[in-house]
Write an enzyme that holds these catalytic residues in place. Structure first.
Site: not given
Length: 327
Positions: A107, A124, A182, A202
């Site tokens: 991200h 996150e 991740h 992605r």
């Protein structure tokens, strides 16, 4: 909406089909869906087009998150939150079921996300709720990669060989900062607490195709600007899972999450020192409480929003594990 009338709120989950989703959110956590590929339950969201609405109590049923913020922002969110974020709800709360491994991704941080997407970045954390045998997540690379090594691995199709798989079990916690490579592995159900952002880069999707034979888009070039090849922090969080005292999990500038392991007749949660709202995510068990003569029951896989103006609630009939999230 007068602040004196605000109450703890349960919002209606926003359910998301995903190519990698399963049915555990339905069978184990009572999400109401006929889907065979239910991947995400957005518990609290102000993402545009996906704004949460109240499910309980009845007097507020159907009111949206935006309705409360527009009419009583400081009482609802807290003065500190409003001063930092205005009328934005800064955190997105989810439960996720990965029947298949998610795409390998990362991200952007606030700077990149603001410049390219006019959005918050995406910091996150994950709390692992349930796992199948041999469940894992992917975090970081096995060993240090240079930018050139990474590009060559993408070109040769050998990226998978460099990814670090970490076995997981219920109660494990991970902090996923922007730029960290991740993926959630198959057989994992988890709670995710993140900045309000739906931006994901992605970099590999296991050569998956949808029903029409189409691959999902990859974001190879965007990711190159955002990727961190050498994370400078510990992403697996250590804490005492058996403690009966609150355990600090992740405290960062976007959210503060504590773990509450409750097994008592009564428990007073005192928020008189809190400046902002509090969210309780029930990751195991259940609890009850009464507020303004309304009886609440919160079950595993449910989420409770406590407005900033409410300074205490007393839980009863408890045997539960909670993520207590504030700012």
């Amino acid at each position: 909406m007068k602040s004196s009338h605000l109450m703890p709120l349960k919002f209606r989950p926003i359910l998301k089909e995903k190519i990698w989703g399963g049915q555990k959110l339905i069978s184990q956590y009572n999400k109401q869906s006929q889907s065979t590929q239910l991947g995400e339950s957005w518990e609290l969201s102000q993402v545009e087009g996906h704004v949460s609405e109240v499910d309980f109590p009845q007097k507020f049923k159907g009111s949206s998150l935006n309705d409360f913020i527009e009419t009583s922002a400081e009482e609802f969110l807290g003065a500190d939150c409003v001063s930092r974020f205005g009328n934005k709800f800064p955190i997105l709360f989810k439960f996720i079921d990965a029947r298949q491994t998610l795409s390998v991704q990362l991200h952007p941080d606030d700077t990149i996300a603001k410049k390219k997407h006019n959005s918050f970045g995406k910091t996150e954390m994950w709390y692992i709720m349930a796992t199948d045998k041999d469940a894992f997540i992917i975090v970081d690379f096995k060993k240090k990669l240079s930018r050139q090594d990474y590009i060559e691995a993408l070109e040769k199709g050998t990226l998978v060989e460099h990814l670090q798989k970490i076995p997981v079990k219920p109660g494990d916690v991970f902090f996923i900062q922007p730029g960290l490579v991740h993926a959630i592995g198959e057989g994992v159900v988890l709670a995710e607490i993140q900045q309000t952002s739906d931006i994901t880069y992605r970099i590999f999707d296991w050569n998956r195709v949808d029903d029409q034979g189409n691959s999902r888009d990859l974001h190879t070039f965007e990711a190159l600007e955002a990727i961190k090849f050498q994370p400078d922090y510990k992403y697996k969080i250590d804490y005492n899972k058996n403690s009966t005292d609150p355990e600090k999990l992740v405290h960062c500038k976007y959210f503060k999450t504590n773990f509450l392991n409750l097994n008592e007749g009564l428990k007073l949660l005192d928020y008189s020192n809190h400046k902002n709202f509090v969210v309780l995510m029930c990751v195991e068990g259940e609890f009850n409480f009464t507020y303004n003569s309304v009886l609440y029951q919160v079950n595993s896989g449910e989420t409770l929003f406590i407005p900033a103006c409410i300074k205490q609630i007393e839980l009863s009939s408890m045997k539960c594990k909670l993520l207590e999230v504030s700012m």
